[in-house]
Scaffold this active site. Structure first.
Site, PDB file in Angstrom:
ATOM      1  N   HIS A   2       0.579  -1.533  -0.047  1.00 56.86           N
ATOM      2  CA  HIS A   2       0.052   0.152  -0.087  1.00 56.86           C
ATOM      3  C   HIS A   2       0.504   1.048  -0.277  1.00 56.86           C
ATOM      4  O   HIS A   2       0.519   2.173  -0.600  1.00 56.86           O
ATOM      5  CB  HIS A   2      -1.061  -0.255   1.025  1.00 56.86           C
ATOM      6  CG  HIS A   2      -2.024   1.421   1.232  1.00 56.86           C
ATOM      7  ND1 HIS A   2      -3.026   0.947   0.628  1.00 56.86           N
ATOM      8  CD2 HIS A   2      -2.231   2.587   2.007  1.00 56.86           C
ATOM      9  CE1 HIS A   2      -3.731   1.953   0.780  1.00 56.86           C
ATOM     10  NE2 HIS A   2      -2.981   2.555   1.897  1.00 56.86           N
ATOM     11  N   GLU A  42      -2.066  -5.355  -4.205  1.00 57.73           N
ATOM     12  CA  GLU A  42      -2.804  -4.755  -3.244  1.00 57.73           C
ATOM     13  C   GLU A  42      -4.173  -5.445  -3.335  1.00 57.73           C
ATOM     14  O   GLU A  42      -4.625  -6.553  -2.144  1.00 57.73           O
ATOM     15  CB  GLU A  42      -3.201  -3.700  -3.052  1.00 57.73           C
ATOM     16  CG  GLU A  42      -3.165  -2.725  -1.938  1.00 57.73           C
ATOM     17  CD  GLU A  42      -3.566  -1.359  -1.771  1.00 57.73           C
ATOM     18  OE1 GLU A  42      -2.381  -1.000  -2.720  1.00 57.73           O
ATOM     19  OE2 GLU A  42      -4.199  -0.482  -1.517  1.00 57.73           O
ATOM     20  N   ASN A  51      26.047 -22.737  -6.154  1.00 55.41           N
ATOM     21  CA  ASN A  51      26.798 -23.988  -6.340  1.00 55.41           C
ATOM     22  C   ASN A  51      26.538 -24.799  -5.433  1.00 55.41           C
ATOM     23  O   ASN A  51      26.933 -26.348  -6.062  1.00 55.41           O
ATOM     24  CB  ASN A  51      28.167 -23.667  -6.252  1.00 55.41           C
ATOM     25  CG  ASN A  51      29.713 -24.133  -6.414  1.00 55.41           C
ATOM     26  OD1 ASN A  51      29.726 -24.680  -6.924  1.00 55.41           O
ATOM     27  ND2 ASN A  51      30.681 -24.793  -5.705  1.00 55.41           N
TER      28      ASN A  51
END
Lengths: 141, 672
Positions: free
Chosen positions: B46, B68, B406
């Site tokens: 918001h 929202e 990795n």
């Protein structure tokens, strides 16, 4: 077009540096030797909190080793990111030189990569240094 | 404040909100039932929306608005979190991030939001999607929403109240045929019709302006109503000369309270009168905010430089005061010394940043990667509060990303493999930071299959990195370290995740450029640990000042094991190399005077004892013979500039209290 040149004495001769590369002129400051650096590197100085290498210009130009006197000065030069102090015997002048009064290095008798040319002003002969060449870093041992 | 200052603030704050949304979303994924998390996300979204709208970034505002809406349904228990919804929201967050990045790079923050907006709209309003039909909607939603209505608190609270009573809030954009002669009449009819359906709480432009025909071809109203969207649509359809009626439901009510219409209307009139007093629920739970300001790192550098000059002047004053033997002067200089010491601590501290600034982006990354790789992974983050110098923080992110990828790709086995070897299905990756001495350690550990020593060795032999003879004598650690040699990849096939042509050698180079070190531990079948050791800060180090001849050198504390005295008879030679025994280890001696070619100072007495600084690099030791030890001091690191580079065994310089420059030794180079 006139160029402003900082003229100085070295080994009895007069040399000049284009003022655009000159940051300041200092008294000789205490120098810390840097081991294993090239022979013409006298060491480093503390210039207002910055550590700056100092070259013995006579040694760099393979002239006679300079003796330091009360007239000895450091010319702090800067080319791109490289800032270096040059030890000279004495500052003589800041002069305006007309572009036409400068003979290029190739047409003159002397020949070295460090020389840009020769300026003649009021009967004085001033060897202009090529700062960029002078401050080129080389592999140090 | 200039616009640019606002922009900077906006970018910084948006990033913070984004980070918090990301964090909370991950939490939500773990506990989808926890509605307080949704509230947290909603609040950030918001704020983000409001900020971007006020800065004029329409695309950003409309996207966050749609997000929202979905979140709002979730927090009002109208929608339950599913994987699909999470994915869309994550996509949405990524898009927002891109837009903010674009703004930061000086762009306009525009991006193609239609697809994500369409997906979001699908979630929160599937019916409208069907009603208006396929292609048209994305555009519709975006434009309608772009026109963010600015509501005052009174109107906001009215909406809050209305929602509690089961009313819906519709944002309706009405376009009138440009050829229409009396636009205000049409508008009046619209207001009339809307009034029958519910209550108009806001209009843009204002009702007065509309009456005075001070509007273009369209206007927007906010309507509180308990009618269905379709009903409203049909009401408006009866008015002629309207080219377009866009109805968008802003939010949905908490729970359907109303049994019949009349009751609601009565209640509504009651509540409007006391609406002003109604508190906004959002403001109740305020997050704790630390009081801080943002400072440009360059300003801190300047401060640091000035401060180091102050320290130098202090040194000078100390010398003078000692000479002058003036009590008053001595006292005040001592006082100044104490203050500057404190000040130094504070300034250094200001440059320190918690590693969580870097760490916090990893949970999200791991989640996405795990999905791609179809592995189940639990990421454990420890020691986020550990502090590191800002410059290090900025650089450490990339190597860590690489190590984590990795670990995920090569370190952890597939789910089937794990189950087959009796391990829990979920792989565990631990990212840990901690202080130790003058260093900070960061570890990336996995509980995967570990590194196959033979495989690494074979590969190294194949590539000619080591010879067979060397290979036989290597310790496990040394073998693993081969992974860091350039062009080395043990992956059998190049995958999208880690086979991007960059090997671990890049990681190593980066760490070393930060004056750090990296090592690997691994136990077959139990996993691997990559350990990075970093200096606390790059600009100040604790050093031992020593003298060689007349010259002073600083040796970093971190590379000193101890300082000892060695008598002449303890020293023997081995192949002409001076050595001595130090705790069962044969340590070779080097004279600092020799390696630095220090001009000799004439002394008449041959010293009985030699002062030896034991320097270390890993497990290896070396004894440095020095003339005297001055003592320990914190020194400010200065570079020697671009002219003097690659000097043997010298890493930089520092300025001592006397103003003299002392060089800093890099003892590591003596081991090569």
């Amino acid at each position: 077009m006139n160029r402003k040149i900082v003229a100085f004495k070295l080994n009895g001769e007069e040399y000049g540096l284009d003022i655009q590369y000159v940051q300041s002129i200092e008294q000789l400051l205490p120098i810390t030797r840097v081991p294993n650096a090239p022979i013409y590197v006298k060491g480093v100085i503390n210039l207002r909190g910055n550590v700056i290498p100092v070259l013995d210009l006579s040694s760099k130009l393979t002239l006679n080793q300079a003796t330091y006197t009360k007239f000895t000065r450091l010319i702090i030069t800067k080319v791109e990111e490289i800032e270096v102090g040059l030890i000279v015997d004495q500052i003589s002048d800041v002069i305006d030189i007309a572009e036409e009064a400068i003979e290029s290095e190739s047409s003159s008798a002397i020949h070295s990569e460090f020389f840009e040319g020769i300026a003649i002003s009021d009967g004085r002969i001033i060897i202009l240094l090529n700062v960029e060449e002078l401050l080129k870093t080389e592999e140090v041992i | 404040m200039e616009y640019n200052d606002f922009l900077e603030l906006f970018i910084e704050e948006s990033k913070e909100h984004l980070q918090s949304i990301n964090d909370e979303l991950l939490k939500l994924e773990a506990e989808p039932e926890n509605l307080s998390i949704v509230n947290e996300i909603f609040r950030s979204a918001h704020t983000l929306k409001g900020m971007s709208a006020s800065m004029g970034f329409e695309d950003l505002a409309s996207l966050t608005h749609e997000m929202e809406n979905v979140l709002d349904l979730v927090r009002n228990a109208k929608l339950t979190i599913t994987n699909e919804i999470m994915d869309v929201i994550f996509q949405c967050v990524d898009l927002i991030e891109k837009m903010i990045d674009s703004i930061e790079q000086g762009g306009d923050g525009k991006a193609d939001v239609t697809e994500v907006v369409r997906q979001l709209t699908m979630i929160h309003n599937p019916s409208s999607f069907q009603a208006i039909g396929g292609q048209a909607l994305p555009e519709v939603a975006a434009t309608a929403v772009a026109e963010e209505l600015v509501l005052d608190t009174f109107e906001q609270s009215m909406i809050e109240e209305a929602k509690k009573l089961g009313n819906k809030v519709f944002q309706i954009k009405i376009s009138i045929d440009p050829k229409c002669v009396m636009k205000s009449i049409r508008a009046y009819m619209v207001f009339q019709a809307a009034g029958e359906l519910g209550e108009i709480i806001h209009s843009n432009p204002s009702a007065e302006d509309i009456e005075a025909e001070k509007f273009d071809d369209s206007f927007t109203i906010l309507l509180l109503s308990d009618h269905e969207e379709a009903e409203i649509q049909s009401q408006f359809n009866q008015i002629s000369e309207l080219t377009d009626v866009l109805i968008l439901e802003r939010t949905k009510q908490a729970s359907p309270v109303s049994n019949n219409t009349s009751e609601t209307v009565v209640k509504q009139t009651e509540t409007t009168s006391k609406a002003e007093a109604a508190p906004t629920p959002a403001s109740v739970k305020k997050k704790h905010k630390s009081k801080s300001i943002r400072v440009d790192i360059e300003k801190l550098d300047q401060l640091m430089n000035l401060f180091s000059e102050l320290i130098i002047d202090r040194g000078r004053l100390e010398l003078i005061s000692r000479k002058a033997e003036n009590r008053e002067l001595i006292d005040s200089v001592e006082h100044m010394t104490r203050i500057t010491t404190d000040l130094q601590g504070i300034i250094l501290n200001m440059r320190m940043v918690q590693v969580d600034q870097v760490f916090n982006r990893f949970p999200r990354m791991i989640r996405d990667l795990a999905k791609d790789l179809k592995k189940k992974i639990q990421l454990v983050v420890e020691g986020e509060e550990t502090e590191l110098d800002r410059t290090v923080i900025d650089e450490i992110g990339d190597p860590l990303v690489h190590l984590l990828r990795n670990a995920l790709d090569h370190g952890l086995e597939s789910t089937e493999e794990r189950l087959a070897t009796g391990k829990p299905e979920e792989g565990k990756i631990t990212l840990k930071a901690y202080h130790s001495g003058n260093s900070v350690f960061i570890e990336v550990a996995d509980d995967g299959k570990g590194i196959n020593r033979d495989k690494v060795l074979n590969k190294a032999l194949e590539r000619g990195v080591v010879t067979q003879k060397e290979a036989d004598s290597l310790t496990d650690q040394q073998v693993f370290a081969l992974l860091f040699s350039s062009g080395f990849s043990t992956a059998d096939k190049i995958s999208d995740i880690s086979g991007r042509g960059v090997g671990l050698d890049v990681v190593k180079t980066k760490i070393e450029s930060l004056s750090g070190e990296i090592s690997i531990d691994s136990v077959p079948g139990h996993g691997s640990t990559f350990r990075i050791q970093l200096p606390l800060t790059l600009s100040i180090i604790n050093a031992m000042l020593i003298k060689a001849g007349e010259e002073t050198y600083a040796i970093p504390f971190s590379s000193i094991l101890e300082i000892t005295e060695v008598s002449g008879e303890q020293v023997t030679t081995l192949y002409g190399q001076k050595v001595f025994q130090f705790r069962d280890q044969v340590v070779s001696l080097v004279e600092v005077n020799d390696i630095f070619k220090v001009p000799t100072v004439e002394t008449d007495i041959e010293l009985e004892q030699q002062l030896v600084v034991i320097a270390r690099k890993g497990d290896k030791l070396k004894g440095l013979v020095v003339d005297s030890v001055i003592g320990q001091q914190e020194v400010v690191l200065k570079s020697l500039g671009n002219y003097l580079t690659n000097l043997f065994a010298i890493s930089g310089a520092t300025i001592l209290g006397t103003g003299e420059v002392a060089l800093i030794m890099d003892t590591n180079q003596l081991f090569n």
